[in-house]
Structure formats: C-alpha cells, structure tokens
Design an enzyme around this catalytic site. Structure first.
Site, PDB file in Angstrom:
ATOM      1  N   PHE A   7       6.914  -8.062  33.808  1.00 32.22           N
ATOM      2  CA  PHE A   7       5.718  -8.402  34.581  1.00 32.22           C
ATOM      3  C   PHE A   7       4.549  -8.669  33.645  1.00 32.22           C
ATOM      4  CE2 PHE A   7       7.180  -6.848  38.717  1.00 32.22           C
ATOM      5  CZ  PHE A   7       8.163  -5.940  38.368  1.00 32.22           C
ATOM      6  N   ASP A   8       3.746  -9.633  34.002  1.00 33.92           N
ATOM      7  CA  ASP A   8       2.433  -9.768  33.382  1.00 33.92           C
ATOM      8  C   ASP A   8       1.573  -8.675  34.019  1.00 33.92           C
ATOM      9  OD1 ASP A   8      -0.257 -12.164  33.792  1.00 33.92           O
ATOM     10  OD2 ASP A   8       0.113 -10.755  32.163  1.00 33.92           O
ATOM     11  N   GLY A   9       0.453  -8.370  33.427  1.00 29.76           N
ATOM     12  CA  GLY A   9      -0.378  -7.301  33.969  1.00 29.76           C
ATOM     13  C   GLY A   9      -1.395  -7.825  34.962  1.00 29.76           C
TER      14      GLY A   9
END
Lengths: 387, 412
Positions: free
Chosen positions: A232-234
C-alpha cells in the site's frame, strides 16, 4: 463490514515491525526475514496463452461445497476485465457494437480467456484460503471472491468455462447486464472492488467501498504462489490525503513542518484502511496457531515519506489504529518501482498514476486508487474503455 | 358458477399467440370504503402498468404484433365474485389523462389563458400530465386543477416557454378535496429569459368539493387517456377549453372471470392462463398443483417501470426423473414465450428484463443458463449466490415477481 471473532492470543497492539529506512534502493531490504518458499518462482499461473488443463484439482473441502456468508468473509469483487484479458472482445464491442460483441462471445464460448492483471492476486487469495481451511475447517472467515461484471448473462457461460479451465474456486457471480454494480457490491458487503473502469471505481469509493483500477501490463514479474503480498501507498490510500494537500499547495518544506507539528495527531483514514484491517484480522488467525513466521499473508507500506521525519506520524497512526503492517518502506522520495520489484507484491495500491505506471514498468501489478487531491494532477490518466 | 366477461373497451388479443396472465382482483385493487364505486390501486398495480408498457412498446416495434400480454382479472372468492360491477368500473376508471396545449406557431401573445380541469371522479387519476409550451409569453395564465377525493397517482405540471418576455401573472392553483396526499407532485416552470411578473402558487387540500364536473364530449361514461392539443396561429384573447375525447383505455384488462374459491382454478385452466399472480399464499400453490404456473406478489418499495421477471434457477437443470410435471411444462412454455418477447427489443432500452438467480455456484448455474438459452430465453442479468442470502440481491433487482419450476414466491 467484516466482523470477526478471534481467539485473543498474541494480538500485538499495532507495533510496526520491520521498520525499514531506504534512502536509496539497493535490494538489501530483506533483513532478517527469512526467504525460503516465499520466493518459489516456478509455475505461477501467469501464462499469456491458456493452458491445456486436463484434470481438475480436487477441492480440499469435504462434505460438499462450503460457501462463507458475506458478512463473515472478506469479500473481494473482481471485474471480468481485470481477472482475465478481454482486449479482443473490448475491441469488438467498441468497433462493432453490443449485438456483435455478444455474438462474438457466444461463438467463442468454449475458448477460455487468458489471465489478466488480477489473476495472480486471486490465485494467492485462494492459497491463503487453503491454509485457513486447514487450520480452521469450520470457520467462515475466509476470502470470498465474487466475479462482478457489466456483461450480459450470455457471456456468463464463457466466463464460467474460463474459471473452470484455470481451476479457480470462484462460485459467486454478478452479471448485471449493464446495470450499475454498486448496489450489488453493497449487497455482497464487499471489502475490495477491482475493476478496469475508473468511473465505476470512483463510484464505489464514493459509496465507501475500497476500490482500485487495474491495468494490464506487458511485463509481469513472477510472484509467490504461496504467500499473498499486498503493498500500500500511505497518503490517500491508507491515510487521508490531508498531507498531500499541504505538499501540493505549499511545497515540501511546508509539508515537513506540518508533519512535525502534527506528529502526535493521527492522520485520518483513507479508502483502503478497512482492507488492510481485514487482512490483519486474517493474519492474526495464523499467528494464533503459531504461524507468525510463515504467515501466508504479508503486508507492506511503500511510501515516499521519510522514516526520520514524516514517517513517524504514519507509524503512530497505524499503531493507534491497532493495525500491523509487516514491512514499512520509507523511500523519502526515491522511485518506488525498484523497491516494489524486490518485494514482488501481488498488488500495489497507489493514488498517483505516476507511481502506478512506474511500478508497472518494472513488472509490478499496480492498482490506482482515484482518491484525493492527486487526481487533479494526474496528467497521464488512462481513459476508461467502454463497458 | 363462473362468469367471464370481456372488456369491450380493450382490443382482444390473439388467443393462440398471446401470453395470458391472470391476476386476482384482490391483488389489483385495494378495497376502500364500501360506499365508493371504485377501488383503490392495489399491490399489483405497478406490475399491470409495466405489462401495459411492454405491450405498448411491442406494438411500436411492430403494429401487427400478436405476442402480447393478455391480462385477465380473476376473483378467487365468493365475496369478490359479488363485486363484479365495482371491479369492472374500477378497471375502466384508471388510465392516463394528458392535456397538451402548444402554440408553436403563434407570434403573438396570449391574452388570458384559463385552463380548468375538474372531474366528476371521486377517485384519483392514474397519471395526470399537463404540458403547456409556447414561444410567446402569456400575459395572465391561470391554471386551476381541482378534483378527486383521493390522491393523484402522479401529478406532473410542466410549463415551459422559449419566450423572451415574461409571464404577466402566473397563477397556479391546485386544490383538492382530497384528505390524502398526492402521489408525486412535480412542478416545473422553465424558460423565459426574463422574470415572471407575479408567480403565485397555491396547493391546498382541505376543503371538500361536492360536485366536480368534467365534460367530455364523446363519452359520458368512463375515460382513460385523454389527449388535447390546441394550436393557434393568432393570439388568444380569452381561451376557453373544450376537451374532446378521442380514445380511452383504462387498464388494459381484456377479460374478467368472476369465480369463487371452489372453481377459480378451473377457470384459470379454461382461460388458458399461462401465469397466475396472487397475493394470497394459499391460492398460488392450489393453482400450481393443477399445473398452472403461479407466483406470489408482494408489495414493493420502489417498483420499477421496467417489467422485471426473475427466474430462480435452482430447479432449471434438474435431470428428468420421469414424466415432466405439468407445472414444469407450464414454466418452460411461459419462459420460452417470454424469451421470444424479450428478443423483440435490443440489449439496452428494453421494457422487459429477465433476471436469473441461483443459490448454487457458478458451475451449476452454467447449466441453468444453457437450458434457458436452449428454450430461447436470453437472460439479461444473472446472480449465482453460492449459498449467500437472496434478499440483498432481491432488494437491488426489485423483480415484480419470482418464478421457479412450479411455484415460488418472493419470500426468502
């Protein structure tokens, strides 16, 4: 919503493990995590031509078919266009219209489709299910994959044939014949929706359903068949786009300042937080039976934040939410592609097309989450293709 | 003793080709106060309107079409059997009232336009649509609609004008002795590039009219659809409206069968009914046992305009264990005809939609899809539940009724 009841053993309260600081990518980020069969790179179901499958793998479920109730399972809705490759058929639809498209599909009914970008992900979900069933034979807390397609039910037979051909264990179908699938996604209590159509994905996000757009790439690195890896990207994916807004409006310095000042304030949640939560709950089931080290689910945070400064807020937020993430990679602005190539996730969620494309160039299946401020700046957005 | 009466207001369908659907009178109408000579709209009303819409579209595609829905209203108990005249007049009562006044070639303005619609009906109209359009402004536009003691189904008022001048005074009064509410009241005033003079809008519903009069020159009895067109090449001073009816429909019911609980099934068989719809959970199985395909009707939250038929595919593929039961044959025949009807329309924009739901998984449902296709039924939507509960899907699809082999209902 996924409601799960767990044995409360070994529930770690959100300590982020394996904190990685990578100012530059150098591939040594594995650290102490043992390799072994995670990187089993053999046959992976990633073929561009349909295999000639003779026998069918025996179902590992005794006593008939076992279907979890939607409220207990982690429901993943996948569109036929991302599970399989349907470019040829899309072309027919666009050039010759719907009647011809349906005729073509019926004519080719016994030709299975080739696997699409979501195929390895779905295979990995099934591998996790197998392990879960071994450990918890009566539990309904499993992944439940539903095929959701705009197609008319005519095409259904070809899809079902394809699923049989590839030995996928998908039993739930929604063929909406052109109606919006959103109502059905809610009816199935969908935890994640993957589609090729950005508009539908946006609609789903607006209704509070985690969703992402997937694209077909030509290059695909091989991924594990036994361990599901989700990255996941943040910002604007797990977290809200609050910080990104500051960055875009006022620049990097202001962003750092803001993050520093607000270090102890939790970030607001983003569209995929719930999905990470669902994954975490399944992970805990493995931990409870002593399978922490060889857990078949592994999660990653791959963010442009840097560990020493802006990353702290992200970690604190995750901890406060009670969410564990197995590996957190703070790139401090370095390109994500090479790092992802090392991790080899089955899917990587990012809100910026720039990163999605960068990942795809290096062979990672990346999915775009069209959420937040970054959408206004997406110059290279792919246009959605018809149905 | 069963009596069957033909409805002379409606064109009779081709007995060999039409798809006969019988609906119980209790499903179609709701009993109101005993004094009233007309019933209220019942649970099956939206369904009947959807059937009518399909017929209308079929005839638009092919004016000589004979594969149409043939609707029969049937009474299934002696009490209803006695109410024959009330049932017949209720059937004739409902329809659509449309009034259109347009003046596209007028280059001058209206002086005063006064439009009065009043009705001797003590019940409501199906749909009341009023459209006034003009390219020149009205100076005074007075619109008065007063009527029934009950609510309107849908009341739609549209006033539009490409006028570059303004309305003088626009007074709109809708009043009703209704003690109930309007179904849908939609008021659209759009147009002019300038402002309105005085716009007064009054909707009141408190006073009780005793006499309401609607004069229709061609018929003194019932009315159904009413179309009125006024066109003018000059300006009006005072406009007085005369409505002359050219045709009327009422509900498109071709026959009434007045039978009781003892003989209604026989009546269904004699009338070659291919689908029997009832709100009574005892009646449907009775008919089904005698080989008449039946389904249970339920009140719907937001019935769709499109006719939605849902097939429950769990039994479709059952291997034949012996001679096919009569109800299974009936289901096959009905679905084949419905499939043929569906093919008259395109993929999108069809007034009829066929949905399959199975509680099995995809693999077994494949068989159901193939079987249906071999009977000429091309399914639009398919949901394979693999054990998941049916009601969430039902609430999204909103089928008018659910069919399976012999008997099934909307219950879960």
């Amino acid at each position: 919503m996924v409601k799960m009841s767990l044995d409360p053993l070994q529930v770690m309260s959100g300590q982020v493990k394996e904190l990685k600081v990578s100012p530059s990518s150098n591939g040594d980020s594995r650290g102490s995590w043992e390799e072994k069969e995670e990187f089993d790179q053999d046959h992976l179901g990633l073929t561009t031509k349909p295999k000639l499958v003779t026998g069918r793998r025996a179902r590992k479920v005794e006593g008939g078919v076992f279907f979890p109730k939607p409220e207990n399972a982690v429901t993943i809705a996948v569109s036929s266009r991302v599970l399989f490759r349907t470019e040829r058929e899309q072309e027919v639809y666009q050039q010759k219209g719907v009647e011809e498209y349906l005729r073509y599909q019926i004519e080719h009914e016994n030709e299975p489709f080739a696997p699409g970008p979501a195929f390895p992900f779905v295979k990995a979900l099934e591998a996790v299910n197998t392990r879960l069933r071994e450990l918890y034979p009566l539990s309904e807390e499993l992944f439940d994959i539903v095929l959701v397609t705009y197609n008319h039910a005519h095409v259904g037979i070809r899809l079902i044939n394809t699923i049989n051909h590839h030995n996928l264990f998908i039993e739930r179908f929604c063929m909406t014949g052109g109606s919006s699938p959103i109502g059905y996604l809610k009816a199935w209590q969908t935890n994640l929706y993957l589609s090729a159509d950005a508009d539908k994905v946006r609609e789903a996000l607006a209704e509070g359903i985690a969703a992402a757009t997937m694209f077909m790439t030509e290059k695909l690195t091989e991924v594990s068949e036994s361990q599901l890896r989700v990255a996941f990207d943040g910002d604007a994916v797990l977290f809200s786009d609050e910080s990104e807004r500051i960055f875009k409006a006022h620049g990097l310095d202001k962003f750092f300042e803001h993050e520093r000042d607000n270090e102890d304030t939790l970030l607001d949640h983003g569209p995929l937080k719930g999905f990470l939560e669902a994954l975490g709950k399944l992970q805990k089931k493995f931990y409870a039976k002593g399978h922490r080290l060889d857990c078949p689910i592994r999660t990653y945070l791959v963010t442009a934040r840097s560990a020493a400064s802006s990353g702290i807020r992200a970690l604190k937020t995750l901890r406060a939410w009670g969410l564990e993430i197995d590996e957190a990679l703070f790139l401090a602005g370095a390109p994500k592609g090479p790092m992802l190539e090392k991790i080899r996730p089955h899917i990587y969620f990012d809100d910026q097309m720039f990163h999605v494309e960068g990942a795809a160039e290096m062979g990672t299946v990346a999915a775009h989450v069209p959420y937040g401020i970054a959408q206004k700046h997406n110059l290279k957005q792919k246009s959605s293709v018809g149905k | 003793m069963v009596s069957t009466i033909q409805n002379t207001d409606v064109k009779q369908k081709d007995a060999d080709r039409a798809l006969v659907v019988a609906v119980t009178s209790r499903a179609v109408f709701e009993s109101g106060a005993d004094g009233d000579d007309v019933y209220g709209m019942g649970v099956a009303f939206p369904l009947l309107q959807a059937l009518q819409r399909v017929n209308k579209r079929l005839l638009e595609e092919n004016p000589a079409e004979s594969l149409l829905f043939d609707v029969v209203v049937i009474t299934t108990d002696s009490q209803q059997q006695q109410q024959s005249s009330r049932i017949i007049s209720s059937t004739r009562h409902y329809g659509n009232l449309t009034l259109t006044s347009s003046s596209s070639s007028s280059t001058r303005h209206y002086g005063n336009l006064t439009l009065t619609i009043s009705s001797s009906s003590t019940r409501h109209y199906g749909n009341l649509t009023l459209t006034l359009s003009s390219i020149i402004h009205y100076s005074n536009l007075t619109l008065t609609i007063s009527s029934s003691t009950r609510h309107y189904g849908n009341l739609t008022l549209t006033l539009s004008s490409s006028s570059t001048r303004h309305y003088g005074n626009l007074t709109l009064t809708i009043s009703s002795s209704s003690t109930r509410h309007y179904g849908n009241l939609t008021l659209t005033i759009s147009s002019s590039t300038r402002h309105y003079g005085n716009l007064t809008l009054t909707i009141s519903s408190i006073i009780h009219y005793s006499n309401l009069t609607l004069t229709i020159s061609s018929s003194t009895r019932h009315y159904g659809n009413l179309t009125l067109t006024i066109s003018s090449t000059r300006h009006y001073g005072n406009l007085t409206l005369t409505i002359s009816s050219t045709r009327h429909y009422g509900l498109e019911v071709s026959r009434f069968c007045f039978s009781s609980e003892e003989d209604f099934v026989e009546s269904l068989q004699k009338n070659n009914v291919q689908l029997f719809l009832s709100t009574d959970s005892n009646e449907a199985p009775q008919a089904s046992q005698k080989g008449v395909l039946s389904a249970l009707l339920d009140r719907q939250e937001a019935p769709s305009e499109q006719l939605r038929v849902m097939f429950c595919g769990d039994d479709v593929n059952r291997p034949d264990a012996g001679p096919m039961p009569a109800s299974r044959q009936a289901a096959q025949n009905f679905s084949a005809q419905l499939g043929e009807m569906r093919q008259r329309f395109s993929m999108s924009d069809s007034p009829l939609r066929i949905v399959l739901v199975t509680s099995h998984g995809g693999r077994e449902s494949c068989g159901a899809l193939r079987t249906l296709r071999s009977h000429g039924v091309n399914v639009d939507e398919a949901y394979c539940l693999a054990g998941a509960p049916r009601s969430p899907i039902l609430s999204v699809v909103r089928p008018h009724f659910l069919l399976s082999d012999g008997f099934s209902g909307l219950e879960d």
